[in-house]
Design an enzyme around this catalytic site. Sequence first.
Site, PDB file in Angstrom:
ATOM      1  N   LYS A   1      79.867  -1.429  70.040  1.00 45.18           N
ATOM      2  CA  LYS A   1      79.145  -2.121  71.283  1.00 45.18           C
ATOM      3  C   LYS A   1      79.543  -1.499  72.249  1.00 45.18           C
ATOM      4  O   LYS A   1      81.130  -1.941  71.719  1.00 45.18           O
ATOM      5  CB  LYS A   1      78.453  -3.744  71.303  1.00 45.18           C
ATOM      6  CG  LYS A   1      77.229  -3.645  70.264  1.00 45.18           C
ATOM      7  CD  LYS A   1      77.392  -5.142  69.964  1.00 45.18           C
ATOM      8  CE  LYS A   1      76.589  -5.734  68.368  1.00 45.18           C
ATOM      9  NZ  LYS A   1      77.394  -5.810  67.717  1.00 45.18           N
TER      10      LYS A   1
ATOM     11  N   ASP B   1      77.347  -3.127  60.984  1.00 44.63           N
ATOM     12  CA  ASP B   1      77.074  -3.248  62.674  1.00 44.63           C
ATOM     13  C   ASP B   1      78.408  -4.172  63.056  1.00 44.63           C
ATOM     14  O   ASP B   1      78.892  -5.081  62.469  1.00 44.63           O
ATOM     15  CB  ASP B   1      75.588  -4.885  63.120  1.00 44.63           C
ATOM     16  CG  ASP B   1      75.847  -5.113  64.619  1.00 44.63           C
ATOM     17  OD1 ASP B   1      74.984  -4.103  65.064  1.00 44.63           O
ATOM     18  OD2 ASP B   1      76.776  -5.974  64.883  1.00 44.63           O
TER      19      ASP B   1
ATOM     20  N   TYR C   1      84.639  -7.108  68.675  1.00 45.15           N
ATOM     21  CA  TYR C   1      85.344  -8.102  66.978  1.00 45.15           C
ATOM     22  C   TYR C   1      87.019  -7.604  67.016  1.00 45.15           C
ATOM     23  O   TYR C   1      87.450  -7.652  65.859  1.00 45.15           O
ATOM     24  CB  TYR C   1      84.401  -7.259  66.179  1.00 45.15           C
ATOM     25  CG  TYR C   1      83.207  -7.642  66.825  1.00 45.15           C
ATOM     26  CD1 TYR C   1      82.730  -8.738  67.778  1.00 45.15           C
ATOM     27  CD2 TYR C   1      81.409  -7.465  65.561  1.00 45.15           C
ATOM     28  CE1 TYR C   1      81.113  -8.714  67.974  1.00 45.15           C
ATOM     29  CE2 TYR C   1      80.293  -7.413  66.289  1.00 45.15           C
ATOM     30  CZ  TYR C   1      80.002  -8.696  67.853  1.00 45.15           C
ATOM     31  OH  TYR C   1      78.545  -8.569  67.426  1.00 45.15           O
TER      32      TYR C   1
ATOM     33  N   HIS D   1      76.765  -4.458  74.572  1.00 43.48           N
ATOM     34  CA  HIS D   1      77.339  -6.188  74.476  1.00 43.48           C
ATOM     35  C   HIS D   1      76.294  -7.136  75.004  1.00 43.48           C
ATOM     36  O   HIS D   1      76.080  -8.053  75.028  1.00 43.48           O
ATOM     37  CB  HIS D   1      78.236  -5.673  73.382  1.00 43.48           C
ATOM     38  CG  HIS D   1      78.801  -6.924  72.526  1.00 43.48           C
ATOM     39  ND1 HIS D   1      79.763  -7.246  71.940  1.00 43.48           N
ATOM     40  CD2 HIS D   1      77.744  -7.686  72.270  1.00 43.48           C
ATOM     41  CE1 HIS D   1      80.204  -7.564  71.293  1.00 43.48           C
ATOM     42  NE2 HIS D   1      78.318  -8.504  70.893  1.00 43.48           N
TER      43      HIS D   1
END
Length: 275
Positions: A76, A46, A51, A109
């Site tokens: 996401k 994930d 990120y 997200h």
Amino acid sequence: MTDVPRVTLNDGETIPQVGLGIYGPDDEAASAAVETAIGLGYRLLDTAEQYQNEVGVGVGIKESGIDRQELYVTTKLGNESHGYDATLRGFDGSLGRLGLEYIDLFLIHWPMTKLDLYPESWRALEELKSEGLVKSIGVANFQEDHLRRLFDESGTVPAVNQIELHPGVQRRELRSFNTAHNIVTEAWSPLAYGNLLNHPTLKNVAAHYNKSVAQVLLRWNLDLGNVVIPKTVTPNRMAENLEVFDFTLQPEDVEQIVALENGVRNVYDPDLMDA
């Protein structure tokens, strides 16, 4: 190697019940973590555009040598990519950085409520699914009102709602809402940011099963039927987080864990975020 059970989604696809959350590490560290995790038996990975490590995740997948079909990859939508066309562009960026031909689960997200564009983004996700670029589509950090609006304005119910969920923040009403609409609840931060790992109650419960507190926290979520994605880059903790399928919490221990709710959530409010 642990055989991780899978949960069936409302579109007929299945998702491993335990995966690796990859929030935090940079590309280099993410690559190493992913390769190690796959070797230990993880199949759910994930990540997210936010990120900034999708490239590393993709490299780790390639270096593992595993068949792509064996993996379940989630990423996401970036918060800056809301809107129909922007969502399609954002997805293309994620797919390219990961170096994959398709994504197993693509999530919005955050609803970014103040921007008021998440229904348009959802239409784009429906399009991506219809084209076969995504197997399942879902959301993260959505409240009941956000979900109801998607129901009203589209023909697709999200397969997953990924939310902060641990004994400190149990989200009973939202979990019940998800269940009532056949949406799988996926728990991020199931270890409560590590804040509960030294809690005396949890230490006592863990001792009953000869398990760690982290394993008890994960088991609590799993017993609720949720998917969990604990994050770590430490190999021994990765292995420990998979060793949670050989025990079930007894009712008296569950009662003690449920009593730990304190309502202390992360600082991000999905109703206020706009950037």
